[in-house]
Motif scaffolding. Structure first.
Motif, PDB file in Angstrom:
ATOM      1  N   ILE A 129       0.489  10.870 -11.907  1.00 32.30           N
ATOM      2  CA  ILE A 129      -0.235   9.954 -11.033  1.00 32.30           C
ATOM      3  C   ILE A 129      -1.692   9.865 -11.879  1.00 32.30           C
ATOM      4  N   ARG A 130      -2.218  11.266 -12.363  1.00 36.06           N
ATOM      5  CA  ARG A 130      -3.450  11.351 -12.926  1.00 36.06           C
ATOM      6  C   ARG A 130      -3.399  10.454 -14.255  1.00 36.06           C
ATOM      7  N   GLU A 131      -2.539  10.459 -15.198  1.00 36.48           N
ATOM      8  CA  GLU A 131      -2.555   9.638 -16.064  1.00 36.48           C
ATOM      9  C   GLU A 131      -2.077   8.142 -16.033  1.00 36.48           C
ATOM     10  N   LEU A 132      -1.404   7.715 -14.880  1.00 31.01           N
ATOM     11  CA  LEU A 132      -0.778   6.552 -15.023  1.00 31.01           C
ATOM     12  C   LEU A 132      -1.728   5.771 -13.947  1.00 31.01           C
ATOM     13  N   ASN A 133      -2.437   6.195 -13.255  1.00 30.81           N
ATOM     14  CA  ASN A 133      -3.376   5.562 -12.185  1.00 30.81           C
ATOM     15  C   ASN A 133      -4.333   4.728 -12.705  1.00 30.81           C
ATOM     16  N   GLY A 134      -4.630   3.362 -12.883  1.00 26.71           N
ATOM     17  CA  GLY A 134      -5.449   2.631 -13.456  1.00 26.71           C
ATOM     18  C   GLY A 134      -5.064   2.223 -14.766  1.00 26.71           C
ATOM     19  N   GLN A 135      -3.940   2.678 -15.368  1.00 24.51           N
ATOM     20  CA  GLN A 135      -3.549   2.011 -16.605  1.00 24.51           C
ATOM     21  C   GLN A 135      -3.282   0.657 -16.512  1.00 24.51           C
ATOM     22  N   ASN A 136      -3.510  -0.029 -17.762  1.00 23.80           N
ATOM     23  CA  ASN A 136      -3.137  -1.457 -17.687  1.00 23.80           C
ATOM     24  C   ASN A 136      -1.732  -1.411 -18.343  1.00 23.80           C
ATOM     25  N   ILE A 137      -0.698  -1.829 -17.468  1.00 25.56           N
ATOM     26  CA  ILE A 137       0.564  -2.058 -17.786  1.00 25.56           C
ATOM     27  C   ILE A 137       1.051  -3.462 -17.910  1.00 25.56           C
ATOM     28  N   LEU A 138       1.665  -3.959 -18.729  1.00 22.90           N
ATOM     29  CA  LEU A 138       2.109  -5.398 -18.737  1.00 22.90           C
ATOM     30  C   LEU A 138       0.979  -6.470 -17.937  1.00 22.90           C
ATOM     31  N   ASN A 139      -0.128  -6.109 -18.309  1.00 20.59           N
ATOM     32  CA  ASN A 139      -1.432  -6.901 -17.695  1.00 20.59           C
ATOM     33  C   ASN A 139      -1.605  -6.661 -16.326  1.00 20.59           C
ATOM     34  N   ARG A 140      -1.305  -5.659 -15.636  1.00 20.71           N
ATOM     35  CA  ARG A 140      -1.692  -5.304 -14.390  1.00 20.71           C
ATOM     36  C   ARG A 140      -2.246  -3.658 -14.387  1.00 20.71           C
ATOM     37  N   GLU A 141      -3.217  -3.545 -13.491  1.00 24.05           N
ATOM     38  CA  GLU A 141      -3.780  -2.407 -13.537  1.00 24.05           C
ATOM     39  C   GLU A 141      -2.916  -1.407 -12.196  1.00 24.05           C
ATOM     40  N   LEU A 142      -2.121  -0.455 -12.949  1.00 25.37           N
ATOM     41  CA  LEU A 142      -1.300   0.148 -11.779  1.00 25.37           C
ATOM     42  C   LEU A 142      -2.196   0.828 -10.699  1.00 25.37           C
ATOM     43  N   LYS A 143      -1.761   1.089  -9.345  1.00 21.11           N
ATOM     44  CA  LYS A 143      -2.163   2.016  -8.297  1.00 21.11           C
ATOM     45  C   LYS A 143      -1.181   2.933  -8.242  1.00 21.11           C
ATOM     46  N   VAL A 144      -1.440   4.154  -8.497  1.00 23.96           N
ATOM     47  CA  VAL A 144      -0.278   5.250  -8.426  1.00 23.96           C
ATOM     48  C   VAL A 144      -0.894   6.323  -7.608  1.00 23.96           C
ATOM     49  N   ASN A 145      -0.111   6.662  -6.609  1.00 22.95           N
ATOM     50  CA  ASN A 145      -0.684   7.941  -5.845  1.00 22.95           C
ATOM     51  C   ASN A 145       0.602   8.239  -4.877  1.00 22.95           C
ATOM     52  N   ILE A 146       0.354   9.403  -4.140  1.00 18.72           N
ATOM     53  CA  ILE A 146       1.298  10.176  -3.309  1.00 18.72           C
ATOM     54  C   ILE A 146       1.744   9.026  -2.555  1.00 18.72           C
ATOM     55  N   SER A 147       3.028   8.976  -1.960  1.00 16.79           N
ATOM     56  CA  SER A 147       3.481   7.978  -0.977  1.00 16.79           C
ATOM     57  C   SER A 147       3.197   8.765   0.226  1.00 16.79           C
ATOM     58  N   LYS A 148       2.782   7.966   1.228  1.00 17.69           N
ATOM     59  CA  LYS A 148       2.631   8.387   2.564  1.00 17.69           C
ATOM     60  C   LYS A 148       3.726   7.795   3.525  1.00 17.69           C
ATOM     61  N   PRO A 149       4.052   8.581   4.384  1.00 10.25           N
ATOM     62  CA  PRO A 149       5.205   8.565   5.190  1.00 10.25           C
ATOM     63  C   PRO A 149       4.925   7.091   5.938  1.00 10.25           C
ATOM     64  N   LYS A 150       6.165   6.446   6.235  1.00 12.89           N
ATOM     65  CA  LYS A 150       6.238   5.257   6.971  1.00 12.89           C
ATOM     66  C   LYS A 150       5.595   5.596   8.529  1.00 12.89           C
ATOM     67  N   THR A 151       4.692   4.831   9.023  1.00  9.09           N
ATOM     68  CA  THR A 151       4.454   4.999  10.376  1.00  9.09           C
ATOM     69  C   THR A 151       4.668   3.747  11.155  1.00  9.09           C
ATOM     70  N   ASN A 152       4.425   4.171  12.337  1.00 11.84           N
ATOM     71  CA  ASN A 152       4.863   2.810  13.472  1.00 11.84           C
ATOM     72  C   ASN A 152       3.465   2.501  13.874  1.00 11.84           C
ATOM     73  N   SER A 153       2.635   1.508  12.838  1.00 10.60           N
ATOM     74  CA  SER A 153       1.361   1.281  13.354  1.00 10.60           C
ATOM     75  C   SER A 153       1.397   0.110  14.459  1.00 10.60           C
ATOM     76  N   TRP A 154       2.400  -0.585  14.885  1.00  7.92           N
ATOM     77  CA  TRP A 154       2.513  -1.209  16.048  1.00  7.92           C
ATOM     78  C   TRP A 154       2.258  -0.653  17.293  1.00  7.92           C
ATOM     79  N   ARG A 155       2.252   0.706  17.382  1.00  4.67           N
ATOM     80  CA  ARG A 155       2.215   1.539  18.913  1.00  4.67           C
ATOM     81  C   ARG A 155       0.658   1.466  19.091  1.00  4.67           C
TER      82      ARG A 155
END
Length: 87
Positions: A61-87
């Motif tokens: 995460i530390r090394e790859l977040n913000g890296q330019n890979i294939l002309n896109r700046e990656l956003k890398v972080n711990i995945s958050k659990p899916k929530t039911n935001s419609w409630r």
């Protein structure tokens, strides 16, 4: 305990194989999944990487977040659990 990592802003040319190579440089990768559109089959520009080791995941995460890979700046972080935001 495995760690699930969110990877956003992926290039549409990114493959699961290329993504595995990127993260494998930092530790053991147990699974890779690039999310695709159910109708077109094309990438939605994000995915998930599961790594076996917390320290390796933190390093990736530390090394790859913000890296330019294939002309896109990656956003890398711990995945958050899916929530039911419609409630």
């Amino acid at each position: 305990m495995s760690v699930n990592i969110y990877v956003g802003n992926l290039s549409y040319e990114m493959t699961e194989s290329k993504l595995r190579d990127l993260f494998s440089a930092h530790g053991s990768v147990s699974s890779i999944k690039i999310i695709t559109d159910q109708y077109s089959g094309g990438s939605k520009g994000f995915g998930f990487v599961e790594m076996d080791d917390q320290q390796a995941a933190n390093n990736a995460i530390r090394e790859l977040n913000g890296q330019n890979i294939l002309n896109r700046e990656l956003k890398v972080n711990i995945s958050k659990p899916k929530t039911n935001s419609w409630r």
